[in-house]
Design an enzyme around this catalytic site. Structure first.
Site, PDB file in Angstrom:
ATOM      1  N   GLY A  88      48.662  42.640  31.257  1.00 43.78           N
ATOM      2  CA  GLY A  88      48.625  41.325  31.835  1.00 43.78           C
ATOM      3  C   GLY A  88      50.159  41.077  32.696  1.00 43.78           C
ATOM      4  O   GLY A  88      50.469  40.268  33.047  1.00 43.78           O
TER       5      GLY A  88
ATOM      6  N   ASN B  78      50.699  41.990  35.863  1.00 45.51           N
ATOM      7  CA  ASN B  78      50.254  41.370  37.225  1.00 45.51           C
ATOM      8  C   ASN B  78      50.285  39.968  37.181  1.00 45.51           C
ATOM      9  O   ASN B  78      50.683  39.062  38.090  1.00 45.51           O
ATOM     10  CB  ASN B  78      49.281  41.974  37.887  1.00 45.51           C
ATOM     11  CG  ASN B  78      49.728  43.479  38.554  1.00 45.51           C
ATOM     12  OD1 ASN B  78      50.369  43.220  39.528  1.00 45.51           O
ATOM     13  ND2 ASN B  78      49.174  44.560  38.225  1.00 45.51           N
TER      14      ASN B  78
ATOM     15  N   MET C 228      38.993  44.740  33.772  1.00 44.73           N
ATOM     16  CA  MET C 228      38.483  46.211  33.650  1.00 44.73           C
ATOM     17  C   MET C 228      36.992  46.081  33.598  1.00 44.73           C
ATOM     18  O   MET C 228      36.175  46.778  33.113  1.00 44.73           O
ATOM     19  CB  MET C 228      38.987  46.980  32.796  1.00 44.73           C
ATOM     20  CG  MET C 228      40.402  47.353  32.754  1.00 44.73           C
ATOM     21  SD  MET C 228      40.876  47.843  34.690  1.00 44.73           S
ATOM     22  CE  MET C 228      40.555  49.431  34.579  1.00 44.73           C
TER      23      MET C 228
ATOM     24  N   ILE D 167      32.965  45.353  35.787  1.00 42.86           N
ATOM     25  CA  ILE D 167      32.395  45.203  37.158  1.00 42.86           C
ATOM     26  C   ILE D 167      31.543  43.684  37.264  1.00 42.86           C
ATOM     27  O   ILE D 167      30.615  43.711  36.202  1.00 42.86           O
ATOM     28  CB  ILE D 167      31.289  46.478  37.469  1.00 42.86           C
ATOM     29  CG1 ILE D 167      32.375  47.564  37.749  1.00 42.86           C
ATOM     30  CG2 ILE D 167      30.568  46.070  38.675  1.00 42.86           C
ATOM     31  CD1 ILE D 167      31.553  48.912  37.853  1.00 42.86           C
ATOM     32  N   LEU D 168      31.734  43.024  38.122  1.00 37.83           N
ATOM     33  CA  LEU D 168      31.014  41.558  38.085  1.00 37.83           C
ATOM     34  C   LEU D 168      29.675  41.657  38.742  1.00 37.83           C
ATOM     35  O   LEU D 168      29.456  42.457  39.724  1.00 37.83           O
ATOM     36  CB  LEU D 168      31.899  40.655  38.661  1.00 37.83           C
ATOM     37  CG  LEU D 168      33.134  40.496  37.929  1.00 37.83           C
ATOM     38  CD1 LEU D 168      34.414  39.995  38.949  1.00 37.83           C
ATOM     39  CD2 LEU D 168      32.990  39.661  36.302  1.00 37.83           C
TER      40      LEU D 168
ATOM     41  N   ASN E  23      41.258  40.938  43.998  1.00 40.04           N
ATOM     42  CA  ASN E  23      41.657  42.121  43.129  1.00 40.04           C
ATOM     43  C   ASN E  23      42.830  42.893  43.682  1.00 40.04           C
ATOM     44  O   ASN E  23      42.881  43.098  44.838  1.00 40.04           O
ATOM     45  CB  ASN E  23      40.304  42.948  42.801  1.00 40.04           C
ATOM     46  CG  ASN E  23      40.563  44.135  41.762  1.00 40.04           C
ATOM     47  OD1 ASN E  23      40.964  43.746  40.790  1.00 40.04           O
ATOM     48  ND2 ASN E  23      40.209  45.293  42.176  1.00 40.04           N
TER      49      ASN E  23
ATOM     50  N   HIS F 225      43.987  46.899  43.077  1.00 41.70           N
ATOM     51  CA  HIS F 225      43.346  48.068  42.677  1.00 41.70           C
ATOM     52  C   HIS F 225      44.523  49.211  42.768  1.00 41.70           C
ATOM     53  O   HIS F 225      45.173  49.319  43.878  1.00 41.70           O
ATOM     54  CB  HIS F 225      42.106  48.618  43.454  1.00 41.70           C
ATOM     55  CG  HIS F 225      41.708  49.769  43.089  1.00 41.70           C
ATOM     56  ND1 HIS F 225      40.897  49.997  42.193  1.00 41.70           N
ATOM     57  CD2 HIS F 225      41.943  51.056  43.938  1.00 41.70           C
ATOM     58  CE1 HIS F 225      40.467  51.438  41.929  1.00 41.70           C
ATOM     59  NE2 HIS F 225      41.022  52.053  43.020  1.00 41.70           N
TER      60      HIS F 225
HETATM   61  C1  GAR Z   1      47.108  47.757  37.131  1.00 36.55           C
HETATM   62  O1  GAR Z   1      47.686  48.961  37.548  1.00 36.55           O
HETATM   63  C2  GAR Z   1      45.787  47.321  37.993  1.00 36.55           C
HETATM   64  O2  GAR Z   1      46.116  47.876  39.299  1.00 36.55           O
HETATM   65  C3  GAR Z   1      44.966  48.081  37.439  1.00 36.55           C
HETATM   66  O3  GAR Z   1      45.029  48.097  35.912  1.00 36.55           O
HETATM   67  C4  GAR Z   1      46.343  47.736  35.713  1.00 36.55           C
HETATM   68  C5  GAR Z   1      46.744  46.412  35.037  1.00 36.55           C
HETATM   69  O4  GAR Z   1      47.982  46.265  34.772  1.00 36.55           O
HETATM   70  N1  GAR Z   1      43.752  47.759  37.917  1.00 36.55           N
HETATM   71  C6  GAR Z   1      42.784  48.526  37.789  1.00 36.55           C
HETATM   72  O5  GAR Z   1      42.524  49.538  37.601  1.00 36.55           O
HETATM   73  C7  GAR Z   1      41.227  47.694  38.318  1.00 36.55           C
HETATM   74  N2  GAR Z   1      40.254  48.762  38.623  1.00 36.55           N
HETATM   75  P1  GAR Z   1      48.528  44.781  34.068  1.00 36.55           P
HETATM   76  O6  GAR Z   1      47.723  44.443  33.219  1.00 36.55           O
HETATM   77  O7  GAR Z   1      49.861  45.141  33.327  1.00 36.55           O
HETATM   78  O8  GAR Z   1      48.600  43.919  35.195  1.00 36.55           O
END
Ligand code: GAR
Length: 200
Positions: A12, A14, A90, A92-93, A107, A109
């Protein structure tokens, strides 16, 4: 003021950066965090700042994606968000979920889309011999990681780069990029690629 829901599955980090950014003259405020994993570290942060934090545990819906999404939809309907930020969410909706919240979902990525949709993005970029990598914020559509790009951040891949070291560099950039894009998106000031960040 735009209402923002944030969906997470992991640490979490981000989500925390997005929440921290939504203060003062920012056109949006967080209204709910929904995590698909009860162990997400970000849940404690959300609770501590008085933000509604809900767990819809993916593991409790074995082979029942409909039930999983219905539980999330119920929470979202109550929270009535204008924008839904996927931040390390993580799953797919489904088409029907996306239709319900059309044009509201964005989102982040960890790759320079359209390169490396899906998983293991850093390993794939290094294996391909790429000299740069990065992250992308995009609108979510039915095509996995394929919606219109709103912003990107780039980092250089060093000679001895590992997937782990690259992930750490990119995540740091994500923490700057996602808040910037959200602010513009909330102000309805962005509709296509606009923000390019580079730490090189
Ligand atoms: C981030 O690097 C994000 O870009 C990635 O998961 C991580 C979450 O980090 N998302 C994906 O791979 C989606 N396909 P966080 O939980 O510390 O924000």
């Amino acid at each position: 003021m735009k209402r923002v829901a944030i969906l997470i599955s992991g640490s979490g980090s981000n989500m925390i950066k997005l929440c921290e950014s939504m203060v003062g003259k920012h056109p949006a405020r967080p209204v709910i965090v929904i995590s698909s994993f009860s162990g997400s570290e970000g849940l404690t942060y959300a609770t501590n700042i008085g933000l509604k934090a809900v767990v819809v545990e993916f593991g409790l819906f074995p082979k029942d994606n409909f039930g999983f999404e219905a539980a999330i939809t119920e929470e979202l309907t109550l929270a009535s968000p204008d924008i839904i930020c996927l931040a390390g969410f993580m799953h797919i909706l489904s088409r029907s979920f996306l239709k319900k919240f059309a044009n509201k979902i964005i989102n982040i990525h960890p790759s320079l889309l359209p390169k490396y949709k899906g998983l293991n993005t850093h390993k794939r970029a290094i294996s391909a011999g790429d000299f740069e990598a990065g992250c992308t914020v995009h609108k979510v559509t039915e095509e996995l990681d394929g919606g219109p790009i709103l912003g990107q951040g780039k980092v250089l891949i060093d000679k001895n780069e590992t997937p782990e070291s690259l992930a750490a560099k990119v995540l740091k950039l994500e923490h700057t990029l996602y808040p910037l894009v959200l602010k513009k998106f909330a102000a309805a000031a962005i509709d296509q690629t606009e923000i390019i960040l580079s730490n090189s």
